[in-house]
Design a protein around this motif. Structure first.
Motif, short mmCIF file in Angstrom:
data_model
loop_
_atom_site.label_atom_id
_atom_site.label_comp_id
_atom_site.label_asym_id
_atom_site.label_seq_id
_atom_site.Cartn_x
_atom_site.Cartn_y
_atom_site.Cartn_z
N TYR A 251 -5.45 3.44 -10.89
CA TYR A 251 -4.98 4.40 -11.71
C TYR A 251 -3.48 4.14 -12.05
CZ TYR A 251 -9.09 7.10 -11.49
OH TYR A 251 -10.54 7.43 -11.42
N VAL A 252 -3.02 3.08 -11.31
CA VAL A 252 -1.32 2.75 -11.64
C VAL A 252 -1.47 1.34 -11.89
CG1 VAL A 252 0.85 2.76 -10.72
CG2 VAL A 252 -0.59 4.65 -10.09
N ASP A 253 -0.81 1.14 -13.29
CA ASP A 253 -0.99 -0.21 -13.81
C ASP A 253 0.42 -0.93 -13.39
OD1 ASP A 253 -3.20 0.22 -15.07
OD2 ASP A 253 -2.18 0.92 -16.93
N ASP A 254 1.42 -0.34 -13.18
CA ASP A 254 2.68 -0.86 -12.71
C ASP A 254 2.54 -1.43 -11.41
OD1 ASP A 254 5.35 -1.69 -12.07
OD2 ASP A 254 6.44 -0.31 -13.17
N LYS A 255 2.70 -2.93 -11.12
CA LYS A 255 2.76 -3.28 -9.76
C LYS A 255 3.72 -2.97 -8.92
CE LYS A 255 0.00 -7.48 -11.42
NZ LYS A 255 -0.05 -9.01 -11.28
N ASP A 256 4.95 -2.75 -9.47
CA ASP A 256 6.05 -2.21 -8.65
C ASP A 256 5.80 -1.07 -8.10
OD1 ASP A 256 7.39 -4.63 -8.98
OD2 ASP A 256 8.45 -3.96 -10.52
N LYS A 257 5.31 0.03 -8.89
CA LYS A 257 4.95 1.15 -8.35
C LYS A 257 3.87 1.24 -7.56
CE LYS A 257 6.82 3.57 -12.61
NZ LYS A 257 6.06 4.53 -13.48
N VAL A 258 2.96 0.31 -7.60
CA VAL A 258 1.78 0.31 -6.73
C VAL A 258 2.23 -0.29 -5.44
CG1 VAL A 258 -0.42 -1.06 -6.15
CG2 VAL A 258 0.06 -0.15 -8.44
N TYR A 259 3.11 -1.23 -5.21
CA TYR A 259 3.84 -1.77 -3.96
C TYR A 259 4.43 -0.70 -3.17
CZ TYR A 259 6.63 -4.38 -0.86
OH TYR A 259 7.28 -4.90 0.30
N THR A 260 5.58 0.02 -4.07
CA THR A 260 6.03 0.95 -3.51
C THR A 260 5.52 2.14 -2.86
OG1 THR A 260 7.91 0.53 -5.06
CG2 THR A 260 8.11 2.59 -4.01
N SER A 261 4.31 2.58 -3.67
CA SER A 261 3.44 3.60 -3.18
C SER A 261 2.61 3.08 -1.84
CB SER A 261 2.32 3.95 -4.37
OG SER A 261 3.07 4.31 -5.37
N GLN A 262 2.36 2.04 -1.79
CA GLN A 262 1.50 1.34 -0.61
C GLN A 262 2.37 1.67 0.58
OE1 GLN A 262 -1.58 0.73 -0.41
NE2 GLN A 262 -2.31 0.64 -2.40
N LYS A 263 3.89 0.91 0.42
CA LYS A 263 4.72 1.17 1.50
C LYS A 263 4.93 2.61 1.88
CE LYS A 263 6.81 -1.76 2.83
NZ LYS A 263 6.55 -2.64 4.06
N ILE A 264 5.31 3.48 0.87
CA ILE A 264 5.20 4.78 1.43
C ILE A 264 4.07 5.49 2.09
CG2 ILE A 264 5.48 7.23 0.35
CD1 ILE A 264 7.30 5.99 -1.91
N LEU A 265 2.96 5.01 1.57
CA LEU A 265 1.58 5.65 2.38
C LEU A 265 1.61 4.87 3.65
CD1 LEU A 265 -1.30 5.38 -0.46
CD2 LEU A 265 -0.53 7.42 1.04
N ASN A 266 1.94 3.56 3.73
CA ASN A 266 1.93 2.90 5.17
C ASN A 266 2.96 3.85 5.92
OD1 ASN A 266 0.26 1.03 4.49
ND2 ASN A 266 1.67 -0.57 3.81
N ILE A 267 4.20 4.13 5.73
CA ILE A 267 5.09 4.97 6.29
C ILE A 267 4.65 6.18 6.79
CG2 ILE A 267 7.42 5.77 6.44
CD1 ILE A 267 8.16 3.17 4.51
N PHE A 268 4.15 6.91 5.72
CA PHE A 268 3.82 8.14 6.23
C PHE A 268 2.31 8.00 7.39
CE2 PHE A 268 5.89 9.92 2.59
CZ PHE A 268 6.31 11.08 3.19
N THR A 269 1.47 7.06 7.04
CA THR A 269 0.31 7.12 7.79
C THR A 269 0.83 6.86 9.59
OG1 THR A 269 -0.99 6.12 6.06
CG2 THR A 269 -1.74 5.61 8.38
N PHE A 270 2.14 5.92 9.52
CA PHE A 270 2.59 5.66 10.88
C PHE A 270 3.27 6.96 11.41
CE2 PHE A 270 6.49 4.33 13.23
CZ PHE A 270 5.90 3.64 14.05
N ILE A 271 3.87 7.52 10.62
CA ILE A 271 4.64 8.74 11.35
C ILE A 271 3.61 9.81 11.56
CG2 ILE A 271 5.97 10.79 10.67
CD1 ILE A 271 7.56 8.95 8.74
N ILE A 272 2.48 9.85 10.91
CA ILE A 272 1.55 10.85 11.07
C ILE A 272 0.70 10.41 12.55
CG2 ILE A 272 -0.78 11.74 10.55
CD1 ILE A 272 0.15 11.89 7.60
#
Length: 522
Positions: A251-272
């Motif tokens: 649902y997100v077309d902007d590749k930069d936003k996709v990359y940033t979102s993926q990195k944030i998800l990875n960080i939150f997953t690691f913290i959890i």
């Protein structure tokens, strides 16, 4: 005569019966001695038998020493030296056997009085230690049982030996047999009492061991159940992370936003995952916090660069200085790299080295992955070629023409050639600068082509500067250079200069700026 014959016949029968009984007794004696000898051979190397004999020998020598000392007190001067020598010999013998002064059969059997201390298994990391403890307990229990069995067999053999001695004494009684019987009886009584105590101690020991084994099995089962639950939770977290990532990509077309979102998800997953692991498996959190508090000073020194890289990552994430996709220039130890940031992790930035003017003039190779620690932003200078709205950079080309060339015409040709390829980038840069003025104080914000003229030793240098895409500077430089060369070649009054030497034969013709064309000899 009849009476005499009858007497002789009667005596003959008596002696015949006596010989038969004597032969029979001898056979029984031999058989019994053989059995006793066989038992003695079986038990002669038994450590318990040896220790008990040494203990009895110790008691015997101790008693003889007491008697000798008593005799020494009552002895005359003539016998005193002889008794003193005897006392010294007995003392030396007693000193050799001094380890048997406090002899105890159970002690010399080396039997465990208590099982090893039970340690509660509080987390999954202690399961291996619990399994090792369980194995040790079982081995210790089996060893105890084997020693008890061996000692029981020894007592059974001594009982059998005692019964053989009793039978032998009834047939052939003598002092030697009586002494052996008394020693065996005393030895058997001591062993029987010790055996009874060992059996009672073993029952208590076995009950304790079985209880500890049950506790260990229960703890291990509990930890296995908790580990299964933990794995299930981890699987759920990973699946949730995967599904969220798929939704973002869909649902997100902007590749930069996709990359940033993926990195944030990875960080939150690691913290959890990290927090859940700590609170789930570490029983005493306050103890952990205390240990980390004491260790923090040492860690801060030993892992300074790592902590600075982590702090650098925070700065990169929230400071907005660099982003994935930015083209940057970094230098280290005299080597310069230009490329695009393709990843920013907790500890480092990854740069993909591209073919640029720096590659052309210095490195002569490209396509490498360059890893830059995040703490680099605090200690070194990093250039960002396309920050925020700005996607263009200034680039320049120098053209040197000889002194006799038409400078104004050359400037006009160069300007037209440059504008042909760079006008669109100048317009784009102008719009970007207008947006950047909302955040920065920018006074010199012109984006049109700039041209400068300089006097050099061998000609006139025209330096032209223009806006170009930050990722295509080398390509634009090549296109502009080619266009300039084509246009300058079409002009007869413009000549490119290069290092050379001109000799004027006529002194009147040594002025390079004269309008008339003089013939020069090179």
């Amino acid at each position: 005569m009849r009476f005499l014959f009858a007497l002789i016949l009667f005596l003959t029968n008596i002696f015949a019966d006596t010989d038969i009984d004597l032969t029979k007794n001898l056979e029984e004696i031999y058989t019994l001695k053989e059995k006793i000898h066989k038992i003695n051979n079986e038990i002669k190397d038994n450590i318990v038998i040896k220790n008990y004999k040494n203990y009895q020998e110790y008691l015997k020598i101790k008693k003889e020493l007491e008697l000798a000392n008593n005799e020494l007190e009552k002895s005359s001067k003539a016998k005193r030296n002889e008794i003193l020598n005897e006392v010294k010999i007995l003392e030396d013998k007693l000193n050799v056997l001094k380890d048997y002064e406090y002899y105890n059969i159970i002690k010399y059997l080396n039997l465990p009085l208590e099982p090893i201390e039970y340690k509660k298994i509080t987390n999954i990391y202690l399961v291996l230690e619990g399994l090792s403890e369980r194995k040790s307990l079982l081995n210790e229990k089996i060893d105890y049982e084997n020693k008890l069995k061996d000692f029981s067999n020894l007592v059974s053999k001594l009982e059998l030996k005692k019964s053989y001695l009793e039978e032998l004494i009834n047939i052939d009684n003598n002092v030697s047999l009586e002494n052996e019987y008394l020693y065996t009886t005393k030895e058997l009584n001591d062993y029987s009492g010790a055996l009874e105590n060992i059996k009672n101690a073993y029952e208590i020991y076995k009950a304790k061991v079985n209880n500890i084994l049950k506790l260990i099995d229960d703890d291990i089962k509990k930890q296995y159940d908790e580990a299964i639950f933990f794995i299930a939770v981890m699987i759920c977290i990973i699946i949730s992370r995967y599904l969220l990532g798929q939704l973002i990509r869909k649902y997100v077309d902007d590749k930069d936003k996709v990359y940033t979102s993926q990195k944030i998800l990875n960080i939150f997953t690691f913290i959890i995952v990290s927090l859940f692991s700590i609170f789930y498996f570490v029983e005493n959190i306050s103890y952990l916090v205390s240990v980390l508090g004491f260790a923090s000073a040492g860690l801060a020194i030993a892992m300074k660069d790592m902590f600075m890289s982590l702090l650098g990552w925070v700065t990169l994430q929230f400071g907005g200085g660099f982003h994935v996709g930015d083209r940057v220039k970094v230098s280290k130890n005299g080597v310069t790299y230009v490329g695009d940031i393709i990843d920013i992790s907790l500890l480092k930035m990854t740069i993909y080295e591209d073919i640029t003017y720096t590659t052309y003039t210095q490195n002569r190779r490209a396509g490498r992955l360059i890893y830059i620690p995040n703490n680099y932003i605090y200690t070194e200078l990093i250039s960002n070629y396309n920050y925020s709205y700005m996607k263009t950079v200034w680039d320049g080309i120098d053209i040197v023409i000889d002194f006799s060339s038409n400078i104004d015409k050359a400037k006009q040709i160069i300007l037209e050639a440059v504008n042909t390829h760079t006008q669109a980038f100048s317009d784009s840069a102008k719009k970007a600068i207008q947006k950047m003025r909302n955040h920065y104080q920018m006074k010199n914000s012109g984006t049109d082509v700039r041209m400068f003229v300089f006097l050099e030793q061998y000609g006139v240098k025209i330096s032209v500067w223009f806006m170009t895409n930050s990722r295509e500077t080398l390509k634009m430089r090549s296109l502009v250079s080619e266009e300039i060369i084509k246009r300058l070649k079409a002009s007869d009054d413009i000549k490119l200069a290069f290092p050379s030497q001109t000799i004027y034969m006529d002194k009147r013709n040594n002025q390079p700026f004269l309008k008339d064309n003089n013939e020069n000899i090179y």
